[in-house]
Design a protein around this motif. Sequence first.
Motif, PDB file in Angstrom:
ATOM      1  N   ARG A   1     -27.431   8.308  25.297  1.00 17.22           N
ATOM      2  CA  ARG A   1     -28.125   9.526  24.885  1.00 17.22           C
ATOM      3  C   ARG A   1     -27.204  10.661  24.492  1.00 17.22           C
ATOM      4  O   ARG A   1     -27.413  11.313  23.478  1.00 17.22           O
ATOM      5  N   THR A   2     -26.168  10.865  25.280  1.00 15.98           N
ATOM      6  CA  THR A   2     -25.292  12.007  24.999  1.00 15.98           C
ATOM      7  C   THR A   2     -24.228  11.681  23.960  1.00 15.98           C
ATOM      8  O   THR A   2     -23.617  12.587  23.409  1.00 15.98           O
ATOM      9  N   GLY A   3     -24.014  10.402  23.719  1.00 17.20           N
ATOM     10  CA  GLY A   3     -22.967  10.025  22.781  1.00 17.20           C
ATOM     11  C   GLY A   3     -21.571  10.174  23.355  1.00 17.20           C
ATOM     12  O   GLY A   3     -20.580  10.123  22.612  1.00 17.20           O
ATOM     13  N   THR A   4     -21.475  10.319  24.659  1.00 16.83           N
ATOM     14  CA  THR A   4     -20.172  10.405  25.310  1.00 16.83           C
ATOM     15  C   THR A   4     -19.383   9.131  25.063  1.00 16.83           C
ATOM     16  O   THR A   4     -19.926   8.032  25.139  1.00 16.83           O
ATOM     17  N   THR A   5     -18.119   9.281  24.737  1.00 20.23           N
ATOM     18  CA  THR A   5     -17.281   8.112  24.472  1.00 20.23           C
ATOM     19  C   THR A   5     -16.147   8.013  25.480  1.00 20.23           C
ATOM     20  O   THR A   5     -15.747   9.011  26.102  1.00 20.23           O
ATOM     21  N   ASN A   6     -15.645   6.818  25.610  1.00 20.31           N
ATOM     22  CA  ASN A   6     -14.528   6.547  26.496  1.00 20.31           C
ATOM     23  C   ASN A   6     -13.756   5.395  25.878  1.00 20.31           C
ATOM     24  O   ASN A   6     -14.345   4.359  25.561  1.00 20.31           O
ATOM     25  N   SER A   7     -12.460   5.574  25.700  1.00 23.71           N
ATOM     26  CA  SER A   7     -11.676   4.560  24.998  1.00 23.71           C
ATOM     27  C   SER A   7     -10.398   4.243  25.748  1.00 23.71           C
ATOM     28  O   SER A   7      -9.867   5.080  26.490  1.00 23.71           O
TER      29      SER A   7
ATOM     30  N   ILE B   1     -15.384   4.987  17.961  1.00 23.93           N
ATOM     31  CA  ILE B   1     -16.674   4.328  18.145  1.00 23.93           C
ATOM     32  C   ILE B   1     -17.782   5.288  17.730  1.00 23.93           C
ATOM     33  O   ILE B   1     -17.687   6.499  17.964  1.00 23.93           O
ATOM     34  N   SER B   2     -18.806   4.754  17.118  1.00 24.14           N
ATOM     35  CA  SER B   2     -19.940   5.588  16.711  1.00 24.14           C
ATOM     36  C   SER B   2     -21.209   4.741  16.717  1.00 24.14           C
ATOM     37  O   SER B   2     -21.146   3.511  16.854  1.00 24.14           O
ATOM     38  N   ARG B   3     -22.329   5.398  16.569  1.00 27.31           N
ATOM     39  CA  ARG B   3     -23.599   4.694  16.573  1.00 27.31           C
ATOM     40  C   ARG B   3     -24.567   5.362  15.612  1.00 27.31           C
ATOM     41  O   ARG B   3     -24.484   6.581  15.381  1.00 27.31           O
ATOM     42  N   ASP B   4     -25.474   4.566  15.063  1.00 24.69           N
ATOM     43  CA  ASP B   4     -26.544   5.070  14.220  1.00 24.69           C
ATOM     44  C   ASP B   4     -27.830   4.478  14.797  1.00 24.69           C
ATOM     45  O   ASP B   4     -28.220   3.355  14.459  1.00 24.69           O
ATOM     46  N   ASN B   5     -28.470   5.219  15.665  1.00 19.75           N
ATOM     47  CA  ASN B   5     -29.651   4.700  16.353  1.00 19.75           C
ATOM     48  C   ASN B   5     -30.790   4.397  15.385  1.00 19.75           C
ATOM     49  O   ASN B   5     -31.565   3.473  15.601  1.00 19.75           O
ATOM     50  N   ALA B   6     -30.894   5.182  14.327  1.00 15.23           N
ATOM     51  CA  ALA B   6     -31.972   4.972  13.361  1.00 15.23           C
ATOM     52  C   ALA B   6     -31.859   3.604  12.691  1.00 15.23           C
ATOM     53  O   ALA B   6     -32.864   3.001  12.311  1.00 15.23           O
ATOM     54  N   LYS B   7     -30.611   3.138  12.550  1.00 12.32           N
ATOM     55  CA  LYS B   7     -30.383   1.841  11.908  1.00 12.32           C
ATOM     56  C   LYS B   7     -30.134   0.734  12.922  1.00 12.32           C
ATOM     57  O   LYS B   7     -29.875  -0.404  12.541  1.00 12.32           O
ATOM     58  N   ASN B   8     -30.194   1.093  14.209  1.00 12.05           N
ATOM     59  CA  ASN B   8     -29.910   0.115  15.257  1.00 12.05           C
ATOM     60  C   ASN B   8     -28.532  -0.520  15.074  1.00 12.05           C
ATOM     61  O   ASN B   8     -28.360  -1.734  15.238  1.00 12.05           O
ATOM     62  N   MET B   9     -27.555   0.326  14.777  1.00 12.99           N
ATOM     63  CA  MET B   9     -26.220  -0.184  14.535  1.00 12.99           C
ATOM     64  C   MET B   9     -25.167   0.668  15.247  1.00 12.99           C
ATOM     65  O   MET B   9     -25.375   1.846  15.526  1.00 12.99           O
ATOM     66  N   ALA B  10     -24.042   0.033  15.517  1.00 13.23           N
ATOM     67  CA  ALA B  10     -22.884   0.709  16.068  1.00 13.23           C
ATOM     68  C   ALA B  10     -21.655   0.287  15.268  1.00 13.23           C
ATOM     69  O   ALA B  10     -21.688  -0.754  14.583  1.00 13.23           O
ATOM     70  N   PHE B  11     -20.608   1.093  15.384  1.00 15.88           N
ATOM     71  CA  PHE B  11     -19.440   0.837  14.563  1.00 15.88           C
ATOM     72  C   PHE B  11     -18.167   1.067  15.378  1.00 15.88           C
ATOM     73  O   PHE B  11     -18.160   1.844  16.336  1.00 15.88           O
ATOM     74  N   LEU B  12     -17.120   0.411  14.954  1.00 17.15           N
ATOM     75  CA  LEU B  12     -15.796   0.673  15.491  1.00 17.15           C
ATOM     76  C   LEU B  12     -14.858   0.812  14.300  1.00 17.15           C
ATOM     77  O   LEU B  12     -14.523  -0.178  13.649  1.00 17.15           O
ATOM     78  N   GLN B  13     -14.485   2.049  13.998  1.00 16.67           N
ATOM     79  CA  GLN B  13     -13.545   2.309  12.915  1.00 16.67           C
ATOM     80  C   GLN B  13     -12.139   2.178  13.482  1.00 16.67           C
ATOM     81  O   GLN B  13     -11.770   2.883  14.419  1.00 16.67           O
TER      82      GLN B  13
END
Length: 130
Positions: A54-60, A70-82
């Motif tokens: 929910r908060t989009g908090t990241t930890n790497s 790391i990122s996410r697009d909830n509308a598309k049900n997708m996540a990414f790792l650039q």
Amino acid sequence: QLQVVESGGGLAQPGGSLRLSCSASGITLEQYAIGWFRQVSGKEREGVSCISSRTGTTNSADSVKGRFTISRDNAKNMAFLQMNSLKPEDTAVYYCALWAGANCLSYFRDLPSWGVLASWGQGTQVTVSS
């Protein structure tokens, strides 16, 4: 039925970039924390990065800070790792996992629980070589 599929792996030169995608189906992704992991054959699976539900908090991991995002697009049900500034030691199979009960602040301490409680994709190979 929850299904997780990674894509975007391949061969990159040192210093190059790749963008991994994680597609989820059968669920509402916004309810899940997302973790990226990697594993080299014969070695233990390593936590790479986590993004909370929910908060989009990241930890790497320290080894990828400043290079991977790391990122996410909830509308598309997708996540990414650039992945930028790739190094040969980044070579591994990369996995995406989803876990509704995860707290990314304790991501690295909770790695064993991810292995048991999360839903995993099949992995995508990343090879960094000149």
